[in-house]
Design a protein around this motif. Structure first.
Motif, short mmCIF file in Angstrom:
data_model
loop_
_atom_site.label_atom_id
_atom_site.label_comp_id
_atom_site.label_asym_id
_atom_site.label_seq_id
_atom_site.Cartn_x
_atom_site.Cartn_y
_atom_site.Cartn_z
N ALA A 18 1.42 -1.01 -0.02
CA ALA A 18 -0.44 0.05 0.11
C ALA A 18 0.95 1.08 -0.52
O ALA A 18 1.88 1.37 0.62
N THR A 51 1.92 -4.49 -10.48
CA THR A 51 1.90 -4.29 -11.98
C THR A 51 0.02 -4.72 -11.04
O THR A 51 -0.54 -4.17 -12.08
N ASN A 52 0.00 -4.81 -10.34
CA ASN A 52 -1.88 -4.99 -9.95
C ASN A 52 -1.70 -4.23 -8.69
O ASN A 52 -1.66 -4.14 -7.61
N ILE A 53 -2.70 -3.28 -9.57
CA ILE A 53 -3.53 -2.95 -8.40
C ILE A 53 -5.10 -3.51 -7.52
O ILE A 53 -5.74 -3.18 -8.58
N ASP A 54 -5.32 -3.21 -6.39
CA ASP A 54 -6.78 -4.15 -5.92
C ASP A 54 -8.11 -2.23 -5.91
O ASP A 54 -9.02 -2.79 -6.95
N ASN A 55 -7.56 -1.71 -5.19
CA ASN A 55 -7.64 -0.44 -5.39
C ASN A 55 -7.62 0.43 -4.47
O ASN A 55 -6.48 0.46 -4.38
N ALA A 89 -5.74 1.66 -15.19
CA ALA A 89 -4.58 1.09 -14.45
C ALA A 89 -4.64 -0.51 -14.04
O ALA A 89 -3.59 -1.05 -13.58
N GLY A 90 -5.75 -0.99 -14.46
CA GLY A 90 -6.76 -1.92 -13.95
C GLY A 90 -7.19 -2.24 -12.23
O GLY A 90 -7.90 -3.25 -12.35
N GLY A 91 -7.21 -0.95 -12.24
CA GLY A 91 -8.16 -1.07 -10.55
C GLY A 91 -9.34 -0.52 -10.42
O GLY A 91 -10.55 0.11 -11.40
N LYS A 92 -9.83 0.33 -9.50
CA LYS A 92 -11.43 0.76 -9.47
C LYS A 92 -11.04 1.14 -8.33
O LYS A 92 -10.47 1.17 -7.52
N THR A 94 -12.97 3.22 -4.78
CA THR A 94 -13.91 1.92 -4.22
C THR A 94 -14.37 3.10 -3.11
O THR A 94 -14.75 2.77 -2.08
N LYS A 111 -3.95 0.24 -2.77
CA LYS A 111 -3.47 -0.96 -2.37
C LYS A 111 -3.66 -2.64 -3.20
O LYS A 111 -4.41 -2.34 -4.06
N ILE A 113 -3.38 -6.44 -2.67
CA ILE A 113 -2.84 -7.81 -2.14
C ILE A 113 -1.67 -8.98 -3.16
O ILE A 113 -1.95 -8.98 -4.28
N GLY A 114 -0.65 -8.78 -2.19
CA GLY A 114 0.56 -9.79 -3.12
C GLY A 114 1.41 -11.05 -2.79
O GLY A 114 1.51 -11.14 -1.23
N LYS B 9 -7.75 -9.33 -7.44
CA LYS B 9 -8.19 -10.14 -8.40
C LYS B 9 -7.23 -11.25 -8.85
O LYS B 9 -6.98 -11.85 -9.30
N ARG B 10 -6.39 -11.42 -8.49
CA ARG B 10 -4.91 -12.62 -8.19
C ARG B 10 -5.24 -13.61 -7.46
O ARG B 10 -4.83 -14.70 -7.75
N TYR B 11 -5.69 -13.02 -6.63
CA TYR B 11 -5.91 -14.77 -5.25
C TYR B 11 -7.48 -15.01 -4.77
O TYR B 11 -7.63 -14.28 -4.18
#
Lengths: 309, 309
Positions: A18, A51-55, A89-92, A94, A111, A113-114, B9-11
């Motif tokens: 985060a 590379t993965n943005i959850d929110n 960017a693939g997130g939202k 919220t 944020k 989760i990885g 999105k990933r897990y």
């Protein structure tokens, strides 16, 4: 390193990544400013290869100094620019929090989760690595001079050194550069096995690369032989030495990623990023084995090559 | 519901739970204010039964209107109060962002990685549930009157209705209440199979319970027969009707959780929370089957019982 990577207390092997960032608007166009604020927040994540943005939660201060109509439109457009780029960017977005404040504020908290494999820790750089910079420097003098250009008595001081046409171009390049995501750079960091990265922020190139050097476990010295700079900004350095641009201390907003990458992968990284983003990417230096002192550090060579962008 | 629960999105099966909140200081004691800001941020999490806070990023605006010495001490103590309470809650402050602003700002962004079983969604309440409130109402009139008491021409208006001693006690209770975490209430929500919850915030009891009613999937009407209120605050309602305290619209800072719980578990929940926290806990109403209209709603009975705290 503005990002925090926290192991989940409850779920082994998982990490919460985060960052939060917010500041005052720089661009006149509120939609563009929303995009800049978003690119700036996410840049911290991309610097760690995430590379993965959850929110994203949006952080907003609405100015009570603006006329209501203007405020409504500006706020709406800033929020839209921010949310659109998060979406890209693939997130939202919220949620978030809004306050009434004397100055407008815009930013957010991103944020993800990885697992360990999802991020690139900032301590893995090695002597022998090439240093890559994904954007040019010089957003601060461009934004600063733009402000000066609106106040005749101030612009008088700048006019002998810079035409309005030059400033206009520089400011546009700065805005477009600040609004560009470092997402593709983060994707390519994994593909080309980059060792580490940081983003260039308010501490400037030297502040942030010194931090990266300190984080690096290997004994290294980061040497910059090249400075890519937004066109016409470098020539302001002599009449206005307070920018400290050529010394590497000018603050950047939503700046470049600085990446430490194995030398054999640097060309391919830059080529592919230029293809994906349509912007130049720069090999600006290299890491050598540190032989003096007891602390890693970064420095610029005496007469660096200036690339105007 | 200020919390966002985003599926990773990933897990698969994992969720990112996060909230952000920040506002201007209310207490004179900066350490206490730090705790209030923390309890206020985390309350959003606890309302969804989230007891595990992985980390918090702090959001700070340092006032440029304060003398430097004062600013240094106040900022240090606010940050310490905030971080200490996050630590007590089992999380840690792992970063944040600070700006210089005309008004001071304090808050944060709290995050947790969870699975579906870790949180209690706000739509599961049922007709027949008892409504529990974990803190008294009335923080706003207490803080507001505290400000008035420092300005003679304003205090003149309040003095016929409230002694300084009464105000002093009310303000102290309000501060202690605002600085108290809703953590134990969240733990007990799981133990006693609460159906849903919300926290009472700037929208006041009615604003937030109407939101909870709207979220509730079952057809319900939330009826409040009791209002627990910080001592001496209720009597301000007639001379100063703008508080709207007895109507349930006075904003609360770091307010109670409002919990919908099966009737047979309400007594045990309250008893155990009172033991854990050393504060009273209140059964304030119940949910009945909605028979009119097409939207769930909340209301206060005509002459509610007032409990002074």
């Amino acid at each position: 390193m503005d990002v925090c990577i926290t192991p989940s207390k409850r779920y082994e092997g998982l990490f919460l990544v985060a960052t939060t960032d917010f500041f005052y608007p720089l661009c006149e166009d509120p939609y563009l400013q929303g995009q800049v604020a978003c690119a700036n927040v996410l840049s911290d994540m991309y610097a760690q290869g995430i590379t993965n943005i959850d929110n994203v939660l949006m952080i907003l201060g609405v100015s009570d100094q603006m006329p209501p109509d203007e405020r409504f439109i500006a706020t709406h457009l800033m929020m839209k620019g921010f949310a659109d780029l998060v979406h890209y960017a693939g997130g939202k977005v919220t949620g978030g929090q809004t306050i009434i404040n004397s100055w407008p504020i815009l930013g957010g908290c991103a944020k993800s989760i990885g697992k360990e494999c999802d991020f690139i820790r900032p301590d893995q750089g090695l002597a022998g690595d090439v240093l890559i910079l994904t954007k040019p420097l010089g957003t601060q003098p461009a934004a600063f001079m733009r402000d000066w250009s609106k106040v005749p008595c101030k612009w008088e001081r700048a006019a002998p050194h810079l035409t309005l046409k030059e400033l206009d171009r520089a400011f546009k390049v700065a805005c477009a550069s600040m609004a560009r995501l470092n997402l593709n750079a983060a994707i390519l960091m994994h593909k080309y096995k980059a060792h580490s990265g940081t983003d260039i922020t308010g501490f400037g190139l030297m502040g942030d690369s010194n931090k990266l050097a300190h984080e690096t476990a290997d004994k290294v010295e980061l040497i910059f032989h090249t400075l890519p700079i937004i066109k016409d900004m470098a020539k302001l350095d002599k009449p206005f030495p307070f920018f400290k641009l050529l010394k590497g201390f000018a603050p950047e907003t939503s700046g470049a990623l600085l990446i430490m990458i194995p030398a054999e992968n640097a060309d391919a990284f830059c080529r592919e990023l230029e293809e994906m983003d349509g912007w130049p990417c720069f090999q600006v230096g290299h890491a050598i084995k540190r032989t003096t002192g007891d602390k890693n550090f970064a420095r610029i060579v005496e007469n660096p090559t200036i690339i105007e962008v």
